[in-house]
Design a protein around this motif. Structure first.
Motif, PDB file in Angstrom:
ATOM      1  N   ASP A  55       0.936  -2.449  -1.959  1.00 57.97           N
ATOM      2  CA  ASP A  55       1.936  -2.211  -0.925  1.00 57.97           C
ATOM      3  C   ASP A  55       1.621  -0.999  -0.056  1.00 57.97           C
ATOM      4  N   LEU A  56       0.697  -0.163  -0.450  1.00 59.42           N
ATOM      5  CA  LEU A  56       0.359   1.022   0.335  1.00 59.42           C
ATOM      6  C   LEU A  56      -0.579   0.734   1.503  1.00 59.42           C
ATOM      7  N   GLU A  57      -1.141  -0.459   1.553  1.00 60.12           N
ATOM      8  CA  GLU A  57      -1.985  -0.797   2.696  1.00 60.12           C
ATOM      9  C   GLU A  57      -1.115  -0.866   3.952  1.00 60.12           C
ATOM     10  N   PRO A  58      -1.558  -0.369   5.108  1.00 63.47           N
ATOM     11  CA  PRO A  58      -2.818   0.332   5.356  1.00 63.47           C
ATOM     12  C   PRO A  58      -2.717   1.850   5.270  1.00 63.47           C
ATOM     13  N   LEU A  59      -1.568   2.361   4.759  1.00 62.77           N
ATOM     14  CA  LEU A  59      -1.410   3.815   4.652  1.00 62.77           C
ATOM     15  C   LEU A  59      -2.505   4.432   3.800  1.00 62.77           C
ATOM     16  N   LEU A  60      -2.806   3.791   2.667  1.00 63.49           N
ATOM     17  CA  LEU A  60      -3.842   4.290   1.766  1.00 63.49           C
ATOM     18  C   LEU A  60      -4.705   3.119   1.317  1.00 63.49           C
ATOM     19  N   PRO A  61      -5.743   2.769   2.089  1.00 63.43           N
ATOM     20  CA  PRO A  61      -6.610   1.652   1.694  1.00 63.43           C
ATOM     21  C   PRO A  61      -7.347   1.986   0.396  1.00 63.43           C
ATOM     22  N   ARG A 105       3.619  12.888  -8.074  1.00 61.22           N
ATOM     23  CA  ARG A 105       4.771  12.642  -7.198  1.00 61.22           C
ATOM     24  C   ARG A 105       4.519  13.323  -5.856  1.00 61.22           C
ATOM     25  N   GLU A 106       3.717  12.663  -5.043  1.00 63.03           N
ATOM     26  CA  GLU A 106       3.348  13.153  -3.712  1.00 63.03           C
ATOM     27  C   GLU A 106       2.610  14.497  -3.773  1.00 63.03           C
ATOM     28  N   GLY A 123       4.092  10.725   0.675  1.00 56.72           N
ATOM     29  CA  GLY A 123       4.455   9.319   0.713  1.00 56.72           C
ATOM     30  C   GLY A 123       3.800   8.469  -0.348  1.00 56.72           C
ATOM     31  N   VAL A 124       2.952   9.065  -1.204  1.00 50.93           N
ATOM     32  CA  VAL A 124       2.213   8.297  -2.210  1.00 50.93           C
ATOM     33  C   VAL A 124       2.455   8.901  -3.587  1.00 50.93           C
ATOM     34  N   GLY A 170      -2.297   3.290 -10.763  1.00 55.97           N
ATOM     35  CA  GLY A 170      -1.467   2.493  -9.871  1.00 55.97           C
ATOM     36  C   GLY A 170      -0.770   3.409  -8.894  1.00 55.97           C
ATOM     37  N   MET A 171      -0.841   3.091  -7.614  1.00 58.87           N
ATOM     38  CA  MET A 171      -0.260   3.938  -6.571  1.00 58.87           C
ATOM     39  C   MET A 171       0.793   3.155  -5.802  1.00 58.87           C
ATOM     40  N   VAL A 172       1.952   3.800  -5.610  1.00 52.26           N
ATOM     41  CA  VAL A 172       3.087   3.131  -4.959  1.00 52.26           C
ATOM     42  C   VAL A 172       3.694   4.060  -3.919  1.00 52.26           C
ATOM     43  N   PRO A 173       4.456   3.512  -2.984  1.00 54.66           N
ATOM     44  CA  PRO A 173       5.152   4.368  -2.024  1.00 54.66           C
ATOM     45  C   PRO A 173       6.144   5.291  -2.722  1.00 54.66           C
ATOM     46  N   ALA A 174       6.354   6.469  -2.166  1.00 53.33           N
ATOM     47  CA  ALA A 174       7.303   7.420  -2.729  1.00 53.33           C
ATOM     48  C   ALA A 174       8.692   6.795  -2.804  1.00 53.33           C
ATOM     49  N   GLY A 175       9.425   7.174  -3.858  1.00 54.02           N
ATOM     50  CA  GLY A 175      10.762   6.642  -4.043  1.00 54.02           C
ATOM     51  C   GLY A 175      10.859   5.619  -5.142  1.00 54.02           C
TER      52      GLY A 175
END
Length: 243
Positions: A138-144, A173-174, A179-180, A200-205
Motif C-alpha cells: 500500500d505504500l507504493e509509490p510513496l516508498l517503492p 514509528r516514522e 508517513g511510514v 513489513g512497512m505500512v502507512p502511519a496510523g
C-alpha cells in the motif's frame, strides 16, 4: 570479451604487461565500473554520462559498451544504454543463503495479502541491508520496494539483521521516514542462525502489533520452508528449461 582492445587510460587498465594478466584485469574492472554506473543511473545513460561517472575516456567507454552489448550484459537504445537481460539472468542465480529466496516467495506474498504491507527480505552485505526479495504494498509509490536496493542498518530491518533480538520485533514509528511505519524480525535458518530480516512497512496510523505478529508468522514459515528444502532432491537437468 577481447581483452586485446580494452581501455588503457583513465585509471581503468594498468599499463604493465601488455596482453598479460594485469591488462585483462583492467578490462574486467572497467566493464564492472560501467555496469555499476549504469545501475546507479537508475534507467539509461549515454556515453558522456558514463565516461564522467567512471573517469574514463569516451573512446574506451564506447569499446567496452560494444563488447557488453555483444554478450547481452548491456542493451542499447539509440544513443542510450541500460543493463541487459543476460546480467539479470546471472543475478537471479545468486543465493545469499541456500534456498532462501525460493523459501521466502510464498510467505512474502501471503504477508502482503493479509496486511497490505510493502514487504522486503534483506540480507547483510558490506555493512548495508540488501533487499533480495520484495513485494510492493500500500505504500507504493510513496516508498517503492525493489530487489537489489540497499539501505542503512539503522532501519528496522537493519537492526533485525544485526540481532540477536530480545523482546520481539523491531518497530519503527516514522523514525526513518515520515508517513511510514515498519515491523521487522530476523529470519533464521533451521540451525538458529540469522540469515535475513523480514520487514513489513505500512502507512502511519495502522497498528503495528498485528503487523509484527504477521511478520513473525511469515518468518517462521520461511524457516520451515528452508528446512524442507534441505531435504528435497535436486531437480534433474532434463527438467530444466534453458532460456
Amino acid at each position: 570479451m577481447d581483452t586485446g582492445t580494452g581501455p588503457r587510460t583513465g585509471g581503468v587498465a594498468p599499463t604493465a604487461a601488455p596482453g598479460g594478466t594485469e591488462r585483462g584485469r583492467g578490462v574486467l574492472e572497467g566493464a564492472f565500473a560501467l555496469l555499476e554506473a549504469l545501475r546507479r543511473s537508475g534507467d539509461e545513460a549515454g556515453v558522456t554520462e558514463l565516461a564522467l561517472a567512471c573517469g574514463v575516456p569516451k573512446g574506451s567507454v564506447h569499446r567496452l559498451l560494444d563488447q557488453l552489448v555483444g554478450v547481452g550484459a548491456v542493451e542499447r537504445r539509440g544513443n542510450r544504454y541500460r543493463v541487459g537481460p543476460q546480467l539479470y539472468r546471472l543475478g537471479q542465480a545468486w543465493e545469499p543463503h541456500p534456498g532462501l529466496r525460493s523459501a521466502a516467495r510464498l510467505p512474502l506474498q501471503h504477508l502482503r495479502a493479509v496486511t497490505g504491507a510493502s514487504v522486503v527480505l534483506a540480507v547483510l552485505r558490506e555493512d548495508m541491508a540488501l533487499t533480495v526479495s520484495s513485494v510492493p504494498g500500500d505504500l507504493e509509490p510513496l516508498l517503492p520496494v525493489r530487489d537489489g536496493i540497499a539501505f542503512r542498518l539503522d532501519t528496522a530491518a537493519g537492526k533485525a539483521l544485526k540481532g540477536p533480538l530480545r523482546g520481539g520485533a523491531v518497530l519503527d514509528r516514522e523514525d526513518v521516514m515520515d508517513g511510514v511505519c515498519c515491523a521487522a524480525l530476523p529470519v533464521r535458518a533451521p540451525d538458529g542462525r540469522t540469515v535475513a530480516a523480514l520487514a513489513g512497512m505500512v502507512p502511519a496510523g495502522r497498528g503495528l502489533d498485528a503487523l509484527a505478529r504477521a511478520v513473525a508468522g511469515a518468518g517462521a514459515a520461511v524457516t520451515r520452508a528452508l528446512a524442507r528444502g534441505g531435504q528435497r532432491r535436486p531437480v534433474p537437468p532434463s527438467a530444466l528449461v534453458v532460456l
